[in-house]
Design a protein around this motif. Structure first.
Motif, PDB file in Angstrom:
ATOM      1  N   LEU A 108      16.451 -24.133  -4.512  1.00 57.32           N
ATOM      2  CA  LEU A 108      16.304 -24.324  -3.064  1.00 57.32           C
ATOM      3  C   LEU A 108      15.229 -23.404  -2.505  1.00 57.32           C
ATOM      4  CD1 LEU A 108      20.046 -24.642  -1.947  1.00 57.32           C
ATOM      5  CD2 LEU A 108      18.423 -26.455  -2.535  1.00 57.32           C
ATOM      6  N   LEU A 109      15.175 -22.189  -3.023  1.00 55.13           N
ATOM      7  CA  LEU A 109      14.122 -21.266  -2.602  1.00 55.13           C
ATOM      8  C   LEU A 109      12.754 -21.816  -2.977  1.00 55.13           C
ATOM      9  CD1 LEU A 109      13.257 -18.508  -1.465  1.00 55.13           C
ATOM     10  CD2 LEU A 109      13.607 -17.557  -3.754  1.00 55.13           C
ATOM     11  N   TRP A 159      31.690 -21.968  -2.003  1.00 55.13           N
ATOM     12  CA  TRP A 159      30.552 -21.077  -1.795  1.00 55.13           C
ATOM     13  C   TRP A 159      29.245 -21.848  -1.944  1.00 55.13           C
ATOM     14  CZ3 TRP A 159      26.477 -19.373  -4.894  1.00 55.13           C
ATOM     15  CH2 TRP A 159      25.755 -18.289  -4.394  1.00 55.13           C
ATOM     16  N   GLY A 160      29.185 -22.713  -2.958  1.00 50.90           N
ATOM     17  CA  GLY A 160      27.998 -23.539  -3.137  1.00 50.90           C
ATOM     18  C   GLY A 160      27.771 -24.464  -1.959  1.00 50.90           C
ATOM     19  N   GLY A 161      28.870 -24.981  -1.391  1.00 49.75           N
ATOM     20  CA  GLY A 161      28.737 -25.827  -0.208  1.00 49.75           C
ATOM     21  C   GLY A 161      28.156 -25.070   0.964  1.00 49.75           C
ATOM     22  N   GLN A 162      28.546 -23.812   1.117  1.00 52.96           N
ATOM     23  CA  GLN A 162      27.987 -22.995   2.195  1.00 52.96           C
ATOM     24  C   GLN A 162      26.492 -22.755   1.984  1.00 52.96           C
ATOM     25  OE1 GLN A 162      30.313 -19.417   2.315  1.00 52.96           O
ATOM     26  NE2 GLN A 162      32.198 -20.448   2.934  1.00 52.96           N
ATOM     27  N   VAL A 163      26.111 -22.514   0.729  1.00 49.37           N
ATOM     28  CA  VAL A 163      24.687 -22.319   0.433  1.00 49.37           C
ATOM     29  C   VAL A 163      23.901 -23.582   0.761  1.00 49.37           C
ATOM     30  CG1 VAL A 163      23.017 -21.903  -1.402  1.00 49.37           C
ATOM     31  CG2 VAL A 163      25.121 -20.577  -1.327  1.00 49.37           C
ATOM     32  N   ALA A 164      24.432 -24.737   0.363  1.00 49.47           N
ATOM     33  CA  ALA A 164      23.741 -26.006   0.633  1.00 49.47           C
ATOM     34  C   ALA A 164      23.624 -26.255   2.135  1.00 49.47           C
ATOM     35  CB  ALA A 164      24.485 -27.150  -0.038  1.00 49.47           C
ATOM     36  N   ASN A 165      24.699 -25.992   2.880  1.00 50.29           N
ATOM     37  CA  ASN A 165      24.662 -26.199   4.333  1.00 50.29           C
ATOM     38  C   ASN A 165      23.629 -25.290   4.998  1.00 50.29           C
ATOM     39  OD1 ASN A 165      26.671 -28.152   4.224  1.00 50.29           O
ATOM     40  ND2 ASN A 165      28.312 -26.675   4.518  1.00 50.29           N
ATOM     41  N   LYS A 166      23.571 -24.044   4.556  1.00 47.54           N
ATOM     42  CA  LYS A 166      22.592 -23.117   5.135  1.00 47.54           C
ATOM     43  C   LYS A 166      21.170 -23.537   4.766  1.00 47.54           C
ATOM     44  CE  LYS A 166      25.666 -19.113   5.300  1.00 47.54           C
ATOM     45  NZ  LYS A 166      25.936 -17.731   4.794  1.00 47.54           N
ATOM     46  N   ALA A 167      21.008 -24.069   3.556  1.00 46.47           N
ATOM     47  CA  ALA A 167      19.681 -24.543   3.159  1.00 46.47           C
ATOM     48  C   ALA A 167      19.254 -25.735   4.016  1.00 46.47           C
ATOM     49  CB  ALA A 167      19.683 -24.925   1.686  1.00 46.47           C
ATOM     50  N   ILE A 168      20.182 -26.643   4.303  1.00 49.89           N
ATOM     51  CA  ILE A 168      19.868 -27.800   5.143  1.00 49.89           C
ATOM     52  C   ILE A 168      19.508 -27.351   6.559  1.00 49.89           C
ATOM     53  CG2 ILE A 168      20.833 -29.874   6.194  1.00 49.89           C
ATOM     54  CD1 ILE A 168      22.468 -30.265   3.637  1.00 49.89           C
ATOM     55  N   ILE A 169      20.276 -26.402   7.084  1.00 48.13           N
ATOM     56  CA  ILE A 169      19.986 -25.878   8.420  1.00 48.13           C
ATOM     57  C   ILE A 169      18.607 -25.218   8.441  1.00 48.13           C
ATOM     58  CG2 ILE A 169      20.676 -24.171  10.149  1.00 48.13           C
ATOM     59  CD1 ILE A 169      23.575 -24.690   9.321  1.00 48.13           C
TER      60      ILE A 169
END
Length: 350
Positions: A190-191, A128-138
């Protein structure tokens, strides 16, 4: 010091930001090097939302944040993050094995007079954290592309490049502060990173808009170079930038220093630290990084190089007010030119 502040707010101080660009470049290079070393040596302290962890929920109306944190730490849990919600307490820890989970549940139930099954558990996976990081990078990539497109259309590509360099400058230094301080990086962090990008961009756009307005009047008869005009525009926006930063940073500093120390607002410190550092660095970069870099790029254009040569030649050929005027050939021969004192005497005689 108070006298300097008054002169600054009255607009009576003209700071040579652009002329000291080597100083700012050196300072920024030093801060970036320190930040990169911190990221390489220590890395970012990722929170359980990225690494995975265990989330305990229970109700204890009379408990405090420090009491709840102490209960879980005494039970052997680490990386404890305590949140008070409308439904009670939410405590996040690192991933715990089943026997440790049972121990923590028993300790919490005993301390607050609950049954063991009233301390519920939710497991957060690292994916789940990986998905958050990927969305933040995008989101960051889309944000940067939108900035480049907007600044290129509204201003020019050199301003867009200078703004992007300043934004990466702010991100790296803020991340370096997190690396050296050991603060956890959570989705709130990240926010905060995305927020400081918007703040830094706003400050840079205000400065660039003034530079565009001032430098648009430069022509072949101008008495200022592009560097002098840009520095003049920067000083016109200096008070606005400082006031905006001061007003914005006061509540953030209250959350960071007062909230986290007196009220234990641990969940807010991840966001407030990013905002606090980012606002300071963002103001610095818009004044001392983005604008000097823009001037460096613009001074390479042939038209501004020619303008600088004309201004320098006019300054070199201008007579010194204290120097003696050169003697003309007519005066050396004993004759006076038209409009001289001799002509005046002749007119008087007539």
């Amino acid at each position: 010091m108070s006298g300097i502040a008054r002169r600054l707010y009255r607009g009576e101080v003209n700071v040579d930001f652009v002329g000291r660009r080597k100083l700012w470049y050196g300072l920024s290079a030093f801060l970036l090097a320190i930040s990169i070393v911190g990221l390489l040596l220590h890395g970012l302290n990722l929170g359980v939302e990225f690494k995975g962890g265990s989330v305990f929920s229970f109700k204890a109306p009379s408990a405090s944040i420090e009491q709840v944190r102490g209960t879980f730490e005494e039970a052997g849990a680490h990386q404890v993050i305590v949140q008070e919600t409308n439904n009670g307490w939410r405590v996040t820890t690192e991933s715990l094995p089943p026997e440790e989970v049972t121990k923590v549940q028993k300790e919490a139930a005993q301390d607050y007079g609950l049954k063991q099954d009233q301390v519920t558990l939710q497991v957060i996976g690292g994916s789940w954290g990986g998905q958050v990081a990927n969305k933040a990078i995008i989101g960051l990539i889309v944000f940067m592309l939108a900035i480049i497109l907007y600044l290129t259309v509204a201003f020019e590509w050199k301003m867009a490049l200078s703004a992007i360099v300043a934004l990466f400058h702010d991100l790296i230094i803020t991340a370096g502060v997190y690396a050296w301080s050991g603060f956890e990086v959570t989705p709130a962090t990240l926010l905060g990173f995305l927020t400081i990008l918007g703040y830094s961009l706003y400050d840079a756009v205000v400065v660039f808009d003034m530079i565009k307005e001032v430098t648009a009047k430069l022509g072949t008869t101008s008495k200022m170079t592009y560097t002098e005009a840009a520095n003049n525009a920067l000083n016109h926006t200096l008070i606005r930038s400082l006031n905006t930063t001061l007003v914005a940073i006061l509540p953030v500093a209250a959350i960071l220093f007062i909230g986290t120390t007196l009220f234990g607002a641990g969940t807010l410190k991840d966001l407030s630290l990013a905002l606090f550092v980012g606002m300071i660095v963002g103001t610095y970069s818009s004044l001392c990084v983005a604008t000097p870099m823009l001037v460096t790029l613009k001074e390479r254009e042939p038209r501004y190089q020619a303008l600088a040569r004309r201004v320098a030649s006019r300054a070199g050929s201008a007579p010194d007010k204290g120097a003696r005027q050169p003697v003309t050939a007519a005066a050396a021969n004993g004759s006076a030119p038209a409009g001289s004192v001799a002509d005046g005497d002749k007119r008087k005689k007539k």
